[in-house]
Design an enzyme around this catalytic site. Structure first.
Site, short mmCIF file in Angstrom:
data_model
loop_
_atom_site.label_atom_id
_atom_site.label_comp_id
_atom_site.label_asym_id
_atom_site.label_seq_id
_atom_site.Cartn_x
_atom_site.Cartn_y
_atom_site.Cartn_z
CG HIS A 3 -1.79 1.20 1.26
ND1 HIS A 3 -3.05 1.43 0.80
CD2 HIS A 3 -1.53 2.43 1.94
CE1 HIS A 3 -3.32 2.31 1.16
NE2 HIS A 3 -2.55 3.09 2.06
CB CYS A 36 -3.43 9.69 6.56
SG CYS A 36 -3.39 9.28 8.31
#
Length: 100
Positions: A3, A36
């Site tokens: 990822h 995020c």
């Protein structure tokens, strides 16, 4: 499975390094969506269509219809009402000519 985020625009460079290390599966997101939630302004994930283009340019077969993926990404951007971080989908007209 690796990822990656496109931090400082180096996500695809990291794909290349990972390929050299033997990684063959990547977690990507259409148009580079993501990020995020804990870091304001965090960069998105590596874009699926950009990753597919890179891999196919290097001779890997992905089994993904790049033209269709770019068109789908364009639709997602329109639905969200904003440009996405991915790069290749913005060239979907050029892809149509290339893959016609």
């Amino acid at each position: 499975v690796l990822h990656l985020h496109d931090t400082r625009g180096l996500g695809l460079a990291n794909v290349c390094a990972a390929l050299e290390a033997g990684v063959r599966h990547f977690d990507t997101s259409i148009g580079g969506l993501g990020g995020c939630p804990f870091i304001p302004g965090a960069t998105g994930n590596i874009a699926t269509e950009d990753t597919v283009y890179l891999l196919e340019s290097m001779g890997f077969e992905t089994g993904i219809d790049l033209q269709e993926l770019a068109q789908d990404t364009t639709k997602v951007a329109a639905f969200l009402g904003r440009e996405l971080p991915g790069k290749l989908y913005k060239l979907s007209d050029a892809l149509s000519a290339r893959y016609a």
